[in-house]
Design a protein around this motif. Structure first.
Motif, PDB file in Angstrom:
ATOM      1  N   SER A  99       1.163  -0.860   0.142  1.00  0.00           N
ATOM      2  CA  SER A  99       0.097  -0.607  -0.301  1.00  0.00           C
ATOM      3  C   SER A  99       0.983   1.472  -0.142  1.00  0.00           C
ATOM      4  CB  SER A  99      -0.845   0.491   1.304  1.00  0.00           C
ATOM      5  OG  SER A  99      -0.351  -0.177   2.465  1.00  0.00           O
ATOM      6  N   ALA A 100       1.393   1.706   0.546  1.00  0.00           N
ATOM      7  CA  ALA A 100       2.762   2.419   0.663  1.00  0.00           C
ATOM      8  C   ALA A 100       3.565   2.826  -0.477  1.00  0.00           C
ATOM      9  CB  ALA A 100       3.494   2.091   1.952  1.00  0.00           C
ATOM     10  N   MET A 101       3.299   1.954  -1.425  1.00  0.00           N
ATOM     11  CA  MET A 101       4.384   1.889  -2.980  1.00  0.00           C
ATOM     12  C   MET A 101       3.329   2.244  -3.577  1.00  0.00           C
ATOM     13  SD  MET A 101       6.488  -1.692  -3.695  1.00  0.00           S
ATOM     14  CE  MET A 101       6.604  -1.294  -5.041  1.00  0.00           C
ATOM     15  N   THR A 102       2.292   2.189  -3.747  1.00  0.00           N
ATOM     16  CA  THR A 102       1.655   2.651  -4.243  1.00  0.00           C
ATOM     17  C   THR A 102       0.363   3.699  -3.566  1.00  0.00           C
ATOM     18  OG1 THR A 102      -0.190   0.311  -3.412  1.00  0.00           O
ATOM     19  CG2 THR A 102       0.570   0.304  -5.337  1.00  0.00           C
ATOM     20  N   GLY A 103       0.864   4.392  -3.009  1.00  0.00           N
ATOM     21  CA  GLY A 103       0.456   6.176  -2.582  1.00  0.00           C
ATOM     22  C   GLY A 103      -0.219   6.245  -1.174  1.00  0.00           C
ATOM     23  N   MET A 104      -0.313   5.187  -0.130  1.00  0.00           N
ATOM     24  CA  MET A 104      -0.938   5.500   0.873  1.00  0.00           C
ATOM     25  C   MET A 104       0.415   5.834   1.858  1.00  0.00           C
ATOM     26  SD  MET A 104      -4.184   5.220   0.125  1.00  0.00           S
ATOM     27  CE  MET A 104      -5.259   4.729   1.623  1.00  0.00           C
ATOM     28  N   ARG A 105      -0.747   5.993   3.022  1.00  0.00           N
ATOM     29  CA  ARG A 105       0.334   5.882   4.220  1.00  0.00           C
ATOM     30  C   ARG A 105       0.407   5.268   5.307  1.00  0.00           C
ATOM     31  NH1 ARG A 105       4.643  10.200   4.187  1.00  0.00           N
ATOM     32  NH2 ARG A 105       4.283  10.970   2.029  1.00  0.00           N
ATOM     33  N   PRO A 106       0.322   3.725   5.445  1.00  0.00           N
ATOM     34  CA  PRO A 106      -0.072   2.905   6.215  1.00  0.00           C
ATOM     35  C   PRO A 106       0.690   3.007   7.894  1.00  0.00           C
ATOM     36  CG  PRO A 106       1.220   1.549   5.210  1.00  0.00           C
ATOM     37  CD  PRO A 106       1.330   2.759   4.443  1.00  0.00           C
ATOM     38  N   ILE A 107      -0.043   2.766   8.724  1.00  0.00           N
ATOM     39  CA  ILE A 107       0.760   1.920  10.333  1.00  0.00           C
ATOM     40  C   ILE A 107       0.136   1.378  10.818  1.00  0.00           C
ATOM     41  CG2 ILE A 107      -0.006   2.614  12.688  1.00  0.00           C
ATOM     42  CD1 ILE A 107      -0.929   5.801  11.003  1.00  0.00           C
ATOM     43  N   VAL A 108       1.324   0.139  10.438  1.00  0.00           N
ATOM     44  CA  VAL A 108       0.881  -1.413  10.886  1.00  0.00           C
ATOM     45  C   VAL A 108       1.076  -2.068  11.927  1.00  0.00           C
ATOM     46  CG1 VAL A 108       2.184  -3.107   9.876  1.00  0.00           C
ATOM     47  CG2 VAL A 108       2.136  -1.956   8.451  1.00  0.00           C
ATOM     48  N   ASP A 109       0.413  -2.117  12.970  1.00  0.00           N
ATOM     49  CA  ASP A 109       0.035  -2.219  14.577  1.00  0.00           C
ATOM     50  C   ASP A 109       0.754  -3.838  13.965  1.00  0.00           C
ATOM     51  OD1 ASP A 109      -0.238  -2.850  16.893  1.00  0.00           O
ATOM     52  OD2 ASP A 109      -1.858  -3.051  16.792  1.00  0.00           O
ATOM     53  N   PHE A 110       1.891  -3.768  15.250  1.00  0.00           N
ATOM     54  CA  PHE A 110       2.442  -5.212  15.610  1.00  0.00           C
ATOM     55  C   PHE A 110       2.108  -5.415  16.551  1.00  0.00           C
ATOM     56  CE2 PHE A 110       5.156  -5.472  11.345  1.00  0.00           C
ATOM     57  CZ  PHE A 110       5.244  -6.873  11.347  1.00  0.00           C
ATOM     58  N   HIS A 111       1.201  -4.967  17.216  1.00  0.00           N
ATOM     59  CA  HIS A 111       0.574  -5.575  19.015  1.00  0.00           C
ATOM     60  C   HIS A 111       1.557  -6.007  19.330  1.00  0.00           C
ATOM     61  CE1 HIS A 111      -3.295  -6.751  18.632  1.00  0.00           C
ATOM     62  NE2 HIS A 111      -3.514  -7.888  19.363  1.00  0.00           N
ATOM     63  N   PHE A 112       2.574  -6.658  19.668  1.00  0.00           N
ATOM     64  CA  PHE A 112       4.198  -6.646  20.280  1.00  0.00           C
ATOM     65  C   PHE A 112       5.017  -6.905  19.295  1.00  0.00           C
ATOM     66  CE2 PHE A 112       0.383  -8.480  23.105  1.00  0.00           C
ATOM     67  CZ  PHE A 112       0.994  -8.031  23.893  1.00  0.00           C
ATOM     68  N   SER A 113       6.032  -6.207  19.811  1.00  0.00           N
ATOM     69  CA  SER A 113       7.047  -5.808  19.050  1.00  0.00           C
ATOM     70  C   SER A 113       7.764  -7.741  18.893  1.00  0.00           C
ATOM     71  CB  SER A 113       8.421  -4.822  19.550  1.00  0.00           C
ATOM     72  OG  SER A 113       8.792  -5.628  21.274  1.00  0.00           O
ATOM     73  N   ASP A 114       8.302  -8.122  19.646  1.00  0.00           N
ATOM     74  CA  ASP A 114       8.145  -9.033  19.704  1.00  0.00           C
ATOM     75  C   ASP A 114       8.125 -10.133  18.327  1.00  0.00           C
ATOM     76  OD1 ASP A 114       9.086 -10.122  22.452  1.00  0.00           O
ATOM     77  OD2 ASP A 114       7.144  -8.674  22.146  1.00  0.00           O
ATOM     78  N   PHE A 115       6.966  -9.879  17.655  1.00  0.00           N
ATOM     79  CA  PHE A 115       6.214 -10.634  16.308  1.00  0.00           C
ATOM     80  C   PHE A 115       6.615  -9.901  15.494  1.00  0.00           C
ATOM     81  CE2 PHE A 115       1.845 -10.694  19.296  1.00  0.00           C
ATOM     82  CZ  PHE A 115       2.087 -11.869  19.763  1.00  0.00           C
ATOM     83  N   VAL A 116       7.404  -9.160  15.560  1.00  0.00           N
ATOM     84  CA  VAL A 116       8.059  -8.394  14.083  1.00  0.00           C
ATOM     85  C   VAL A 116       9.354 -10.033  13.385  1.00  0.00           C
ATOM     86  CG1 VAL A 116       8.165  -6.060  14.721  1.00  0.00           C
ATOM     87  CG2 VAL A 116      10.325  -7.769  15.486  1.00  0.00           C
ATOM     88  N   THR A 117       9.193 -10.388  14.154  1.00  0.00           N
ATOM     89  CA  THR A 117      10.102 -12.099  13.995  1.00  0.00           C
ATOM     90  C   THR A 117       9.660 -12.582  12.529  1.00  0.00           C
ATOM     91  OG1 THR A 117       9.242 -13.772  15.719  1.00  0.00           O
ATOM     92  CG2 THR A 117      11.844 -12.619  16.010  1.00  0.00           C
ATOM     93  N   VAL A 177       5.744   1.514  10.935  1.00  0.00           N
ATOM     94  CA  VAL A 177       5.557   0.117  12.184  1.00  0.00           C
ATOM     95  C   VAL A 177       6.153   0.455  13.295  1.00  0.00           C
ATOM     96  CG1 VAL A 177       6.438  -2.226  11.890  1.00  0.00           C
ATOM     97  CG2 VAL A 177       6.839  -0.867   9.828  1.00  0.00           C
ATOM     98  N   TRP A 178       4.453   0.027  14.014  1.00  0.00           N
ATOM     99  CA  TRP A 178       3.883   0.725  15.217  1.00  0.00           C
ATOM    100  C   TRP A 178       4.557  -0.050  16.243  1.00  0.00           C
ATOM    101  CZ3 TRP A 178       0.719  -0.752  19.266  1.00  0.00           C
ATOM    102  CH2 TRP A 178       0.200  -0.079  20.271  1.00  0.00           C
ATOM    103  N   CYS A 179       5.387  -0.616  17.544  1.00  0.00           N
ATOM    104  CA  CYS A 179       5.378  -1.986  18.426  1.00  0.00           C
ATOM    105  C   CYS A 179       5.776  -1.410  19.346  1.00  0.00           C
ATOM    106  CB  CYS A 179       7.181  -2.326  17.106  1.00  0.00           C
ATOM    107  SG  CYS A 179       7.378  -2.637  15.454  1.00  0.00           S
ATOM    108  N   PRO A 180       4.339  -1.639  20.298  1.00  0.00           N
ATOM    109  CA  PRO A 180       4.854  -1.245  21.404  1.00  0.00           C
ATOM    110  C   PRO A 180       6.020  -2.686  22.021  1.00  0.00           C
ATOM    111  CG  PRO A 180       2.917  -1.747  21.217  1.00  0.00           C
ATOM    112  CD  PRO A 180       3.124  -2.217  19.578  1.00  0.00           C
ATOM    113  N   ASP A 181       6.822  -2.334  22.304  1.00  0.00           N
ATOM    114  CA  ASP A 181       8.068  -2.814  23.228  1.00  0.00           C
ATOM    115  C   ASP A 181       7.961  -3.173  24.845  1.00  0.00           C
ATOM    116  OD1 ASP A 181       9.209  -0.623  23.459  1.00  0.00           O
ATOM    117  OD2 ASP A 181      11.084  -1.484  22.432  1.00  0.00           O
TER     118      ASP A 181
END
Length: 329
Positions: free
Chosen positions: A71-89, A116-120
């Motif tokens: 979506s970012a490549m096609t003109g949007m500005r997404p905020i990606v919620d990862f719930h917990f930063s651990d899940f970025v893996t 990319v929003w990461c609660p840690d």
């Protein structure tokens, strides 16, 4: 611009609503966002105001990150919620092999404005898979920016700047700080990425910190002042880009440095900062640089063990006392 007292969660929600009102390309995607407005209440009011711009996804971090990249490549500005930063893996290919590299590999023809929003962070007795501080991984990845706010005003100013940035930004927010309250400016308040803040003036030693470690340093500085040691606190806020001008000015003033972070000590951001201080400011230092971080173990579930492995106010004080004694010996 007047201030109100808000929690970090409320400051984040306010900033997101303002940015979604300002720019219709901003949207949020992640797991269980609509029914609960985020697990920390950080999306309060958004499902009601923007029902078509807060999107629940399947439980697949690879899918969530991939949707953000596309979506970012096609003109949007997404905020990606990862719930917990651990899940970025589970989304590392999309983040580090795609998002971080696309703008460079396409010769600047494509922007990638994704947050990319990461609660840690630890301290909530959430055990080893939900308590990590992983910011150094992403500082090590060219193409990503890394932001770690501490106070509510920083949360608002930095998330707004991150959303408007045309590169992917990893936004780490400590889970224990969502309820922390503080003054937050009204209106369109931004803090440029790469701008540190001197949160306390001092003459004897600089405490470099970010995120939750700021509060450890603040408490330690009060205790040290009772001993006649005046500690300056520099809240880095942005790890990449890093504000070396503010860092250097403080070291040239105090001539001693202690770096504090909750991430484990080995390979943590403190190692990078210490290396740069030694390389660029060696002649200004009167004592070796000290680092205070977590032990190199998975975060325990046991409350006494978790408290033992995490950095503490006492450890910050001990590090400062050690270099003061070393410098005066």
């Amino acid at each position: 611009m007047s201030n109100r007292i808000l929690s970090s969660a409320a400051a984040l929600a306010e900033a997101l609503i303002e940015e979604m009102q300002r720019d219709e390309t901003v949207f949020i995607l992640g797991e269980d966002l609509v029914a609960h407005a985020g697990i920390f209440g950080q999306f309060q009011g958004i499902p009601e105001q923007f029902p078509d711009r807060i999107i629940d996804t399947p439980i697949s971090e690879a899918c969530i990150a991939g949707c953000g990249v596309g979506s970012a490549m096609t003109g949007m500005r997404p905020i990606v919620d990862f719930h917990f930063s651990d899940f970025v893996t589970c989304g590392m290919d999309e983040l580090c092999n795609q998002a971080a590299k696309i703008r460079y590999m396409f010769g600047g023809q494509v922007k990638l404005p994704m947050v990319v929003w990461c609660p840690d962070g630890a301290g909530l007795r959430a055990a080893a898979q939900h308590s990590q501080s992983l910011e150094a991984w992403f500082v090590h990845t060219p193409g990503l920016k890394v932001v770690v706010p501490s106070e509510p005003a920083d949360v608002k100013g930095l998330i707004k700047a991150a959303i408007r940035d045309d590169d992917p930004v990893m936004f780490f927010q400590h889970k224990k700080l969502f309820a922390k309250e503080g003054p937050v400016p009204e209106g369109d308040y931004l803090i440029p990425l790469g701008q540190a803040s001197v949160k306390r003036e001092g003459r004897d030693v600089t405490l470099f910190c970010y995120g939750a470690s700021y509060y450890l340093c603040r408490e330690a500085a009060v205790s040290l002042a009772e001993e006649g040691i005046e500690a300056e606190i520099v809240d880095l806020r942005s790890l990449k880009p890093l504000d070396m001008d503010t860092v250097a000015a403080s070291v040239c003033k105090t001539h001693r440095a202690v770096i504090v972070h909750e991430a484990c000590l080995t390979g943590g951001f403190g190692a990078e900062l210490a290396a740069r201080l030694q390389d660029e400011l060696f002649d200004e230092l009167k004592a070796p640089i000290k680092r205070v971080g977590a032990a190199d173990v998975p975060i325990p579930f046991s409350p006494p063990l978790e408290d033992f492995v995490l950095p503490s106010v006492d450890r910050v004080i001990a590090a400062v006392q050690a270099i003061i004694e070393r410098a005066s010996a």
